[in-house]
Write an enzyme that holds these catalytic residues in place. Structure first.
Site, PDB file in Angstrom:
ATOM      1  CG  HIS A 130      -1.664   1.341   1.301  1.00 14.73           C
ATOM      2  ND1 HIS A 130      -2.879   1.486   0.923  1.00 14.73           N
ATOM      3  CD2 HIS A 130      -1.303   2.432   2.089  1.00 14.73           C
ATOM      4  CE1 HIS A 130      -3.466   2.759   1.292  1.00 14.73           C
ATOM      5  NE2 HIS A 130      -2.167   3.436   2.121  1.00 14.73           N
ATOM      6  CD  GLU A 131       1.965   3.485   3.625  1.00 15.65           C
ATOM      7  OE1 GLU A 131       2.216   4.680   3.133  1.00 15.65           O
ATOM      8  OE2 GLU A 131       0.978   3.381   4.658  1.00 15.65           O
ATOM      9  CG  HIS A 134       0.027   6.104  -0.630  1.00 17.10           C
ATOM     10  ND1 HIS A 134      -0.906   6.985  -1.331  1.00 17.10           N
ATOM     11  CD2 HIS A 134      -0.163   5.675   0.315  1.00 17.10           C
ATOM     12  CE1 HIS A 134      -1.902   6.823  -0.496  1.00 17.10           C
ATOM     13  NE2 HIS A 134      -1.336   6.001   0.652  1.00 17.10           N
ATOM     14  CD  GLU A 206      -4.746   6.301   2.403  1.00 18.31           C
ATOM     15  OE1 GLU A 206      -4.376   5.010   2.569  1.00 18.31           O
ATOM     16  OE2 GLU A 206      -3.778   7.450   2.657  1.00 18.31           O
TER      17      GLU A 206
END
Length: 281
Positions: A130-131, A134, A206
């Site tokens: 997930h990071e 980003h 998100e």
């Protein structure tokens, strides 16, 4: 698009600073604060990652100290097609993580001390994917700049609030200053405006990072399970972190406070989990 948003954000917060300067000190104050805003924008763009790391009190970790963490991030970075980011650890028992930097070549990922103790490997991979999403989606530039500028404006607004209380602002006869009432109004509005900007940034990005992260990890299950655990832990374990950086984290680190819930910078965890459960990777 995210680069354009970052420049628009810096422009909006520059206008806000100029208005505060004029409210407190008249036209000369507006010019002075314009110069300050230009300096803040420069440092926020080129050093926003270092500012975010400093604000969260994170420290670098070597591969010898965290071989499993490095192995996971290296493999996921290759799958994502981005350079290996620098790795940091945030000193908190609350399990959480965030990414920062202005582009994939100048990026960093930080995990809290508590995350490795709570999550299993599949869940850690989901969070780290997930990071990295980003970073891959170039969300980190606007998010990190928001953290740096919002933190600076909040501190300045607090200082201006006390300055106005003790009569340091101008008045209608002195260079057009808005006086104590105007100064107090702007001082209270500044942190609120910064929070609204953060809310506008975080909610949509998100969802995108969840979807991209699930594809990088190869499955949405690890991230979905991790989000449920992280939300539960965030309510039980407090985290001492600057509110201006809260939107950077994968789950709201301040969710244990009622005021923080009113100004949540994240979509509801249940909505995120439901979307992940319905994904086909």
């Amino acid at each position: 698009m995210n680069t354009l948003k970052a420049w628009l954000l810096m422009g909006a917060l520059t206008v806000l600073l100029v208005l505060i300067g004029r409210a407190l000190f008249g036209p000369s104050g507006a010019m002075f604060f314009f110069i300050i805003a230009m300096g803040m924008n420069f440092f926020s763009y080129f050093y926003s990652d270092k500012i975010a790391i400093k604000m969260t009190r994170s420290y670098p970790v070597s591969e010898a100290e965290a071989p499993e963490l490095y192995a996971i991030v290296r493999r996921l970075s290759q799958r994502a097609g981005i350079p290996m980011p620098k790795l940091y650890v945030t000193p908190s028992d609350q399990p959480n993580a965030f990414a920062t930097g202005r582009n994939p070549s100048h990026s960093a990922v930080a995990v809290t001390e508590g995350i490795m103790r709570l999550l299993n490997r599949s869940e850690v991979e989901g969070v780290l994917a997930h990071e990295l999403a980003h970073i891959k989606n170039r969300d980190v530039l606007i998010g990190t700049i928001a953290a740096a500028l919002a933190g600076a404006i909040t501190m300045m607004a607090n200082a201006f609030q006390w300055a106005a209380i003790f009569g340091m602002g101008g008045n209608d006869e002195e260079e057009g200053g808005a006086g104590m009432v105007g100064g107090l109004l702007m001082a209270f509005l500044a942190p609120l405006a910064a929070m609204i900007v953060q809310m506008a940034i975080s909610r949509s990005r998100e969802y995108g990072a969840d979807a991209t992260g699930a594809r990088i990890a190869g499955s949405p299950d690890g991230l979905a399970n991790a989000l449920l655990k992280l939300e539960s832990a965030a309510h039980r374990i407090p985290m001492n972190v600057n509110p201006a950086t809260s939107h950077l984290f994968i789950v709201n680190p301040l969710s244990g406070a009622s005021l923080a819930r009113l100004f949540s910078t994240h979509p509801p965890i249940q909505d995120r989990v439901e979307r992940l459960r319905n994904m086909r990777v």
